[in-house]
Design a protein around this motif. Structure first.
Motif, short mmCIF file in Angstrom:
data_model
loop_
_atom_site.label_atom_id
_atom_site.label_comp_id
_atom_site.label_asym_id
_atom_site.label_seq_id
_atom_site.Cartn_x
_atom_site.Cartn_y
_atom_site.Cartn_z
N ASP A 17 28.58 18.26 -15.07
CA ASP A 17 29.02 19.56 -14.59
C ASP A 17 29.89 19.43 -13.36
O ASP A 17 29.83 18.44 -12.63
N LEU A 18 30.67 20.46 -13.11
CA LEU A 18 31.49 20.57 -11.91
C LEU A 18 31.04 21.83 -11.18
O LEU A 18 31.02 22.91 -11.76
N LEU A 19 30.64 21.68 -9.94
CA LEU A 19 30.22 22.82 -9.12
C LEU A 19 31.40 23.25 -8.26
O LEU A 19 31.97 22.44 -7.54
N VAL A 20 31.79 24.52 -8.39
CA VAL A 20 32.90 25.07 -7.61
C VAL A 20 32.35 26.18 -6.73
O VAL A 20 31.80 27.16 -7.23
N MET A 21 32.49 26.02 -5.44
CA MET A 21 32.06 27.04 -4.48
C MET A 21 33.32 27.58 -3.82
O MET A 21 34.02 26.85 -3.13
N ASP A 22 33.62 28.85 -4.09
CA ASP A 22 34.86 29.38 -3.53
C ASP A 22 34.64 30.24 -2.30
O ASP A 22 35.59 30.55 -1.60
N ILE A 44 24.74 23.61 -2.18
CA ILE A 44 25.29 22.45 -2.87
C ILE A 44 24.18 21.48 -3.23
O ILE A 44 24.13 20.98 -4.36
N GLN A 45 23.28 21.20 -2.31
CA GLN A 45 22.17 20.30 -2.61
C GLN A 45 21.32 20.82 -3.76
O GLN A 45 20.92 20.08 -4.64
N ARG A 46 21.05 22.09 -3.75
CA ARG A 46 20.18 22.67 -4.77
C ARG A 46 20.85 22.77 -6.14
O ARG A 46 20.21 22.59 -7.17
N LEU A 47 22.14 23.06 -6.16
CA LEU A 47 22.84 23.34 -7.42
C LEU A 47 23.60 22.16 -8.00
O LEU A 47 24.07 22.24 -9.14
N SER A 48 23.75 21.07 -7.26
CA SER A 48 24.65 20.00 -7.70
C SER A 48 23.97 18.88 -8.49
O SER A 48 24.61 17.87 -8.77
N ASN A 49 22.72 19.06 -8.89
CA ASN A 49 22.05 18.02 -9.66
C ASN A 49 22.83 17.74 -10.95
O ASN A 49 23.16 18.64 -11.70
N ASN A 50 23.13 16.48 -11.22
CA ASN A 50 23.89 16.03 -12.39
C ASN A 50 25.34 16.48 -12.40
O ASN A 50 25.99 16.43 -13.44
N CYS A 51 25.87 16.95 -11.27
CA CYS A 51 27.28 17.32 -11.22
C CYS A 51 28.13 16.07 -11.01
O CYS A 51 27.76 15.16 -10.28
N VAL A 52 29.29 16.07 -11.65
CA VAL A 52 30.25 14.99 -11.47
C VAL A 52 30.92 15.13 -10.11
O VAL A 52 31.18 14.15 -9.43
N ALA A 53 31.20 16.37 -9.72
CA ALA A 53 31.87 16.62 -8.45
C ALA A 53 31.54 18.03 -7.97
O ALA A 53 31.14 18.88 -8.74
N VAL A 54 31.73 18.21 -6.66
CA VAL A 54 31.57 19.52 -6.05
C VAL A 54 32.88 19.85 -5.34
O VAL A 54 33.41 19.02 -4.62
N VAL A 55 33.41 21.03 -5.61
CA VAL A 55 34.65 21.46 -5.01
C VAL A 55 34.34 22.65 -4.11
O VAL A 55 33.73 23.62 -4.53
#
Length: 61
Positions: A17-22, A44-55
């Motif tokens: 997954d890719l997490l995008v926080m705008d 970000i810590q809570r939602l980024s599990n198994n994410c490829v990247a966080v933007v």
């Protein structure tokens, strides 16, 4: 600032997954205490599990 070669490779063929926080929005009475970055980091810590990247691109009003 350009993306690192590692990031470019990961995003070219993402496996996850890719997490995008705008935005992080705080009510005016809570601004100026450093809560925006702290809450964004916690999200970000809570939602980024198994994410490829966080933007996240902060915008100042």
């Amino acid at each position: 600032m350009g993306a690192s070669p590692w990031l470019g490779k990961e995003l070219a063929h993402p496996v996850g997954d890719l997490l995008v926080m705008d935005r992080v929005i705080l009510q005016p009475q809570w601004r100026g205490f450093g809560l925006g970055p702290a809450l964004a980091g916690a999200a970000i810590q809570r939602l980024s599990n198994n994410c490829v990247a966080v933007v996240c691109e902060p915008r100042l009003r």
